[in-house]
Design a protein around this motif. Structure first.
Motif, mmCIF file in Angstrom:
data_model
loop_
_atom_site.group_PDB
_atom_site.id
_atom_site.type_symbol
_atom_site.label_atom_id
_atom_site.label_comp_id
_atom_site.label_asym_id
_atom_site.label_seq_id
_atom_site.Cartn_x
_atom_site.Cartn_y
_atom_site.Cartn_z
ATOM 1 N N ARG A 160 0.835 -1.208 0.000
ATOM 2 C CA ARG A 160 0.000 0.000 0.000
ATOM 3 C C ARG A 160 0.862 1.248 0.000
ATOM 4 O O ARG A 160 0.557 2.235 -0.685
ATOM 5 N N LEU A 161 1.951 1.212 0.746
ATOM 6 C CA LEU A 161 2.879 2.349 0.742
ATOM 7 C C LEU A 161 3.599 2.472 -0.591
ATOM 8 O O LEU A 161 3.798 3.573 -1.110
ATOM 9 N N ASP A 164 0.970 3.773 -3.313
ATOM 10 C CA ASP A 164 0.178 4.983 -3.055
ATOM 11 C C ASP A 164 0.300 5.952 -4.234
ATOM 12 O O ASP A 164 1.406 6.252 -4.692
ATOM 13 N N HIS A 166 0.089 9.083 -4.492
ATOM 14 C CA HIS A 166 0.683 10.385 -4.232
ATOM 15 C C HIS A 166 2.100 10.297 -3.661
ATOM 16 O O HIS A 166 2.984 11.044 -4.078
ATOM 17 N N GLY A 168 3.740 7.145 -3.169
ATOM 18 C CA GLY A 168 4.282 5.816 -3.388
ATOM 19 C C GLY A 168 5.607 5.837 -4.136
ATOM 20 O O GLY A 168 5.848 6.681 -5.009
ATOM 21 N N THR A 186 -4.200 2.149 -6.566
ATOM 22 C CA THR A 186 -5.154 1.679 -5.545
ATOM 23 C C THR A 186 -6.496 2.398 -5.616
ATOM 24 O O THR A 186 -7.350 2.172 -4.759
ATOM 25 N N THR A 187 -6.690 3.230 -6.641
ATOM 26 C CA THR A 187 -7.908 4.037 -6.694
ATOM 27 C C THR A 187 -8.622 3.992 -8.032
ATOM 28 O O THR A 187 -9.718 4.562 -8.144
ATOM 29 N N THR A 272 -7.112 -1.609 -1.027
ATOM 30 C CA THR A 272 -8.103 -0.830 -1.783
ATOM 31 C C THR A 272 -9.373 -0.560 -0.992
ATOM 32 O O THR A 272 -10.180 0.276 -1.403
#
Length: 332
Positions: A160-161, A164, A166, A168, A186-187, A272
Motif C-alpha cells: 500500500r505504501l 500509493d 501520491h 508511493g 489503488t484508486t 483498496t
C-alpha cells in the motif's frame, strides 16, 4: 508277586509342567488383551486430531447451516426461523442483497481468473530454473520462498505504501524515467486489479514453486536419459516426461491456488478497501460486512455456502479434467 512299576518323574520337571498348565489361562488372557489394545491403538492416536476436527470443522459447518436457516442477529433475543429464505434472497429479483452479492462474486471470479494462470505457470517456470545445477541455487530458492512467510497484513501494508498514488515509491520511480507518475494503483480501474494480482503473485509465487520443485525431483532421471537417447528435444522432454510426471502436483497447485484466490480478503481490505466503489469488494469481504457490521449472520452464512457450492463445482470440474477418462496414463 508282581512288582508295580512307578514312573519316575523328576520333581522339578513336574513342578514346571504344573506351573505351565496353571499359567496358560493367564497368558491367553494377556494375549487377548494385547490384541484388543492393538485394535484400539490407531483410534487412540487419532483421537486428539478427531476431537479437534469435530470441534473446529464439523461443528462450525453444522452451526453455519443452522444460522443460515434463521434471521440471526446476535444482539436480539429472538432468532426467527426463515427456512431457505436467506438462500432464495440471493437469487430473487428485487432482493436488497442480490445485486451486492453477485457483484462481489463477480469481483472474486475476476481476481481468480487473473491470478490463477500466473500463479500456475510462472512458479512452474521458476521451479524448472531452480531445479538446474548452478552456484547459489539454495540461496535463490530461499529468496523466492521468503515472502511467503510474511503475514498478509505485512504484505498488504508494505505494498500500500509502495503503490500509493501520491507518495508511493513506484509512481516516483516511474516519473523519474519519464512515465506517468500519477497512476491510481489503488484508486482506479484497471490498475487496482494489476496491484492486487501483482502483490499476490509476489507473495505466493515461492510456495507454488517449492511444490513444483518437489514434484520435479520425484521424476526419475532415467526417463529423461531415455528421452535424450531417443533424440527428444527439450520441449518434447517437457511435454512427454515432465508434464505427465507433474500431473498430481499440478492438480494440487491449481486446486489450492483457486481456493486461495477465491477466498482473497486481506489484500483488498487493506490496500483498496473494496474500492473504487465496490469494484474490488470480494465475496469474503461482503460476507464479513453482512455478518459482523450489519449483524445479519444468517444471510452471511447462506452466502458462504453458496460460494462454497460454486467452488466445489469448479474443483470437481478440474478433477474430471485431469483424472477423468481420456486424460492419459499416469507415470508411476
Amino acid at each position: 508277586m508282581t512288582a508295580i512299576e512307578v514312573p519316575l518323574v523328576e520333581p522339578g520337571r513336574a513342578a514346571a509342567d504344573g506351573g505351565a498348565r496353571s499359567a496358560a489361562p493367564l497368558v491367553g488372557r494377556l494375549r487377548r488383551g494385547v490384541a484388543r489394545s492393538a485394535r484400539w491403538a490407531p483410534y487412540l492416536f487419532l483421537a486428539p486430531y478427531l476431537a479437534l476436527f469435530v470441534l473446529f470443522v464439523v461443528a462450525p459447518i453444522v452451526l453455519g447451516v443452522w444460522l443460515s436457516l434463521h434471521d440471526w442477529d446476535p444482539f436480539l433475543p429472538t432468532k426467527p426461523w426463515v427456512g431457505l429464505d436467506n438462500y432464495v434472497d440471493l437469487f430473487r429479483s428485487g432482493s436488497p442483497i442480490r445485486g451486492n452479492f453477485w457483484r462481489a462474486l463477480r469481483a472474486t471470479a475476476l481476481f481468480t481468473a487473473l491470478s490463477v494462470p500466473v500463479l500456475v505457470t510462472l512458479p512452474l517456470a521458476l521451479a524448472l530454473a531452480l531445479n538446474q545445477r548452478f552456484p547459489g541455487r539454495s540461496f535463490f530458492r530461499a529468496m523466492f520462498f521468503a515472502p511467503y512467510v510474511l503475514g498478509v497484513a505485512v504484505v498488504a501494508l508494505m505494498w500500500r505504501l509502495l503503490l500509493d498514488p501520491h507518495i508511493g515509491v513506484i509512481n516516483h520511480l516511474l516519473g523519474k524515467v519519464g512515465l506517468p507518475a500519477d497512476t491510481g494503483w489503488t484508486t482506479a480501474v484497471p490498475w487496482v486489479w494489476v496491484s492486487l494480482v501483482g502483490m499476490t503473485v509476489w507473495w505466493t509465487l515461492g510456495y507454488n514453486a517449492v511444490i513444483y520443485l518437489a514434484g520435479l525431483q520425484n521424476i526419475h532421471r532415467e526417463l529423461y536419459d531415455a528421452a535424450r537417447i531417443d533424440g527428444a528435444t527439450r520441449w518434447q522432454q517437457f511435454r512427454n516426461v515432465t508434464v505427465p510426471g507433474l500431473r498430481p502436483v499440478f492438480v494440487f497447485v491449481v486446486t489450492m491456488t483457486v481456493l486461495g484466490s477465491a477466498n482473497m480478503f486481506g489484500q483488498a481490505y487493506l490496500v483498496t478497501g473494496g474500492g473504487p466503489g465496490s469494484e474490488t469488494r470480494t465475496t469474503i469481504m461482503y460476507i464479513a460486512e453482512e455478518g459482523f457490521r450489519n449483524y445479519r449472520l444468517g444471510t452471511a452464512a447462506a452466502m458462504s455456502y453458496v460460494q462454497a457450492f460454486f467452488l466445489a463445482l469448479v474443483n470437481l470440474g478440474m478433477f474430471l479434467l485431469f483424472f477423468g477418462r481420456g486424460s492419459g496414463e499416469e507415470i508411476h
